[in-house]
Design a protein around this motif. Structure first.
Motif, short mmCIF file in Angstrom:
data_model
loop_
_atom_site.label_atom_id
_atom_site.label_comp_id
_atom_site.label_asym_id
_atom_site.label_seq_id
_atom_site.Cartn_x
_atom_site.Cartn_y
_atom_site.Cartn_z
N ALA A 1 0.86 -1.19 0.00
CA ALA A 1 0.00 0.00 0.00
C ALA A 1 0.89 1.24 0.00
CB ALA A 1 -0.90 -0.01 1.23
N TRP A 2 0.58 2.19 -0.85
CA TRP A 2 1.40 3.39 -0.99
C TRP A 2 0.68 4.59 -0.39
CZ3 TRP A 2 6.22 2.90 -3.29
CH2 TRP A 2 6.47 1.67 -3.92
N ASN A 3 1.44 5.53 0.18
CA ASN A 3 0.84 6.75 0.72
C ASN A 3 1.79 7.93 0.49
OD1 ASN A 3 2.11 7.88 3.44
ND2 ASN A 3 2.40 5.65 3.42
N ASP B 1 3.53 13.03 7.34
CA ASP B 1 3.83 12.91 8.78
C ASP B 1 3.84 11.48 9.30
OD1 ASP B 1 1.13 12.55 8.48
OD2 ASP B 1 0.53 14.00 10.00
N VAL B 2 4.02 10.49 8.40
CA VAL B 2 4.07 9.11 8.88
C VAL B 2 5.43 8.46 8.71
CG1 VAL B 2 1.61 8.69 8.56
CG2 VAL B 2 3.18 8.20 6.69
N GLY B 3 6.35 9.06 7.96
CA GLY B 3 7.72 8.58 7.92
C GLY B 3 7.98 7.42 6.99
N PHE B 4 7.01 6.99 6.19
CA PHE B 4 7.23 5.94 5.20
C PHE B 4 6.24 6.15 4.06
CE2 PHE B 4 4.21 4.48 8.36
CZ PHE B 4 3.15 4.04 7.59
N ASP B 5 6.58 5.62 2.90
CA ASP B 5 5.68 5.80 1.75
C ASP B 5 5.04 4.51 1.29
OD1 ASP B 5 7.78 4.49 0.52
OD2 ASP B 5 8.09 6.00 -1.04
N ARG B 6 5.37 3.40 1.95
CA ARG B 6 4.80 2.10 1.57
C ARG B 6 4.66 1.21 2.80
NH1 ARG B 6 9.82 1.24 -2.28
NH2 ARG B 6 9.62 3.50 -2.11
N SER B 7 3.67 0.33 2.75
CA SER B 7 3.42 -0.54 3.91
C SER B 7 2.76 -1.83 3.46
CB SER B 7 2.54 0.18 4.94
OG SER B 7 1.27 0.49 4.38
N ILE B 8 2.79 -2.81 4.35
CA ILE B 8 2.13 -4.09 4.13
C ILE B 8 1.31 -4.41 5.36
CG2 ILE B 8 2.46 -6.57 3.78
CD1 ILE B 8 5.13 -5.93 2.45
N ILE C 1 5.47 -2.54 8.35
CA ILE C 1 4.53 -3.62 8.63
C ILE C 1 3.92 -3.36 10.00
CG2 ILE C 1 4.24 -6.10 8.97
CD1 ILE C 1 6.53 -6.64 7.17
N GLY C 2 2.60 -3.42 10.07
CA GLY C 2 1.92 -3.14 11.33
C GLY C 2 1.51 -1.68 11.45
N THR C 3 1.45 -0.99 10.34
CA THR C 3 1.08 0.43 10.36
C THR C 3 -0.42 0.63 10.44
OG1 THR C 3 1.05 0.49 7.94
CG2 THR C 3 3.14 1.01 9.02
N ASN C 4 -1.19 -0.42 10.19
CA ASN C 4 -2.65 -0.33 10.24
C ASN C 4 -3.19 -1.30 11.29
OD1 ASN C 4 -4.85 1.12 9.16
ND2 ASN C 4 -5.46 -0.61 7.90
N THR C 5 -3.09 -2.59 11.03
CA THR C 5 -3.47 -3.59 12.03
C THR C 5 -2.22 -4.38 12.44
OG1 THR C 5 -4.04 -5.18 10.29
CG2 THR C 5 -5.82 -3.79 11.16
N ASP C 6 -2.28 -5.02 13.59
CA ASP C 6 -1.09 -5.68 14.13
C ASP C 6 -0.74 -6.93 13.32
OD1 ASP C 6 0.83 -7.03 15.85
OD2 ASP C 6 0.14 -5.68 17.44
#
Length: 376
Positions: A73-75, A79-86, A146-151
């Motif tokens: 997932a891209w953002n 103010d979150v310190g990253f541009d991609r997450s899983i 990883i873990g930026t939305n749900t654990d």
């Protein structure tokens, strides 16, 4: 437990009030913002819903497949310190009442309340999809959160092992990753994390909301206890994993007085950086949290909400970049100053997205993955 709603001939005594359930955070199936109207729970006369909250029927957790075609997932949030997450899972059984991911269940036509923590979705093929995405020509590496939305280490991970499979892919590709979790289950993967740490490819952050076990049991009923989380921090640090702590969320008049104690306890166990976040109440979370306050701390409910409004320009939430994580106004500034003083005393570095010092230059697509990609 009942609430009365006005009907043409007077109050309706069959409409049941939200009630606390053992092992669950939300106290209702409050519908999402896309659903038409309220759906109050009603007593059918067969005692299927008990008046006594201690006898309320248990809610079983179900897991369905998430058939998303992509996993990264891209953002562009500044103010979150990253541009991609899983995020291997949608929904989270930990049941944290304050979880800012709850509103995402509304997109599925489900309640951000009890559905969010009982009706889960798992990306069973996340590792295979990730390998294909990383092998695409032109992909440029940067730390994946990883873990930026749900654990990623919620209870079902023990059986499904999706997070571990994702880490195995990142390890093969020499891809940097940051992990945020409340769970001691992360220690299961110390073999992978230790290897990656030696190459400066991983950092972990453990979220600690409170040191009070009773409060933790109500706020985040299925997450590990505070002592277990501190022990997890200690074990990660001892294994050579750069580890941070996130004192979050700080809730006015509920756990905010613990911030310094949380940071000090984590520092004593080896964390190298720390951060905090002020409680956020976007979308459906505001009403869910209000229900939780009335069920668990009714004597403080209005005081907590009043202080929250003081930090959000008179509202319960403001989503503006730069202030949504920390708030504004005198109370928010006092919390900010307390954090700065504690960090200076403890010698901790600020947690700025958790990705400081990770290497991107080691990234390489394994030959086997490259050959497999070329088949398609």
């Amino acid at each position: 437990m009942r609430t009365e709603r006005e009907a043409p001939d007077g109050p309706d005594p069959t409409v049941l009030a939200p009630q606390a359930r053992k092992g669950r955070g939300a106290v209702s199936h409050r519908p999402g913002r896309y659903e038409p109207g309220e759906r109050p729970l009603e007593d059918d006369g067969w005692d299927s819903v008990q008046k006594d909250e201690a006898e309320a029927p248990p809610l079983r957790t179900t897991v369905q497949p998430d058939k998303s075609k992509t996993v990264i997932a891209w953002n562009e949030s500044p103010d979150v310190g990253f541009d991609r997450s899983i995020n291997p899972y949608r929904g989270c059984e930990h049941g944290c009442i304050y979880c800012f991911a709850r509103p995402t269940h509304a997109y599925l036509g489900l309640s951000p309340g009890l559905d969010f923590e009982t009706r889960l979705f798992a990306k069973h093929d996340a590792a295979a999809i990730l390998a294909r995405e990383l092998a695409k020509p032109g992909y440029k590496p940067a730390p994946i959160g990883i873990g930026t939305n749900t654990d990623p280490y919620q209870p079902i991970e023990r059986e499904l092992r999706i997070t571990r499979q994702v880490l195995e892919v990142l390890d093969r590709f020499n891809h940097p990753v940051t992990i945020v979790t409340k769970s001691a289950l992360i220690l299961r993967d110390l073999d992978i994390l230790s290897r990656m740490a030696q190459r400066e490819l991983v950092q972990a952050t453990v979220s600690v909301t409170t040191l009070d076990p009773d409060l933790a049991r109500k706020l985040e009923p299925r997450a590990p206890t505070p002592p277990r989380r501190l022990a997890t921090i200690e074990a990660l640090a001892a294994a050579g994993i750069p580890t941070g702590v996130l004192a979050a969320p700080m809730i006015p008049a509920l756990n905010d007085q613990e911030m310094e104690a949380i940071l000090a306890a984590a520092a004593a166990r080896g964390v190298v950086r720390a951060g905090y976040v002020l409680l956020r109440l976007p979308l459906e979370i505001a009403d869910l949290f209000r229900e939780w306050l009335q069920a668990h701390v009714p004597d403080r409910a209005e005081h907590v909400l009043s202080l929250m409004r003081d930090t959000r320009d008179g509202k319960l939430y403001r989503s503006g970049f730069g202030t949504r994580m920390r708030g504004t106004g005198p109370y928010a500034e006092l919390l900010r100053q307390r954090y700065r003083i504690a960090m200076r005393k403890l010698g901790l570095a600020k947690r700025g997205g958790g990705a400081q010092g990770l290497r991107n230059d080691l990234f390489a697509v394994p030959q086997a993955e490259r050959a497999q990609f070329e088949l398609f």
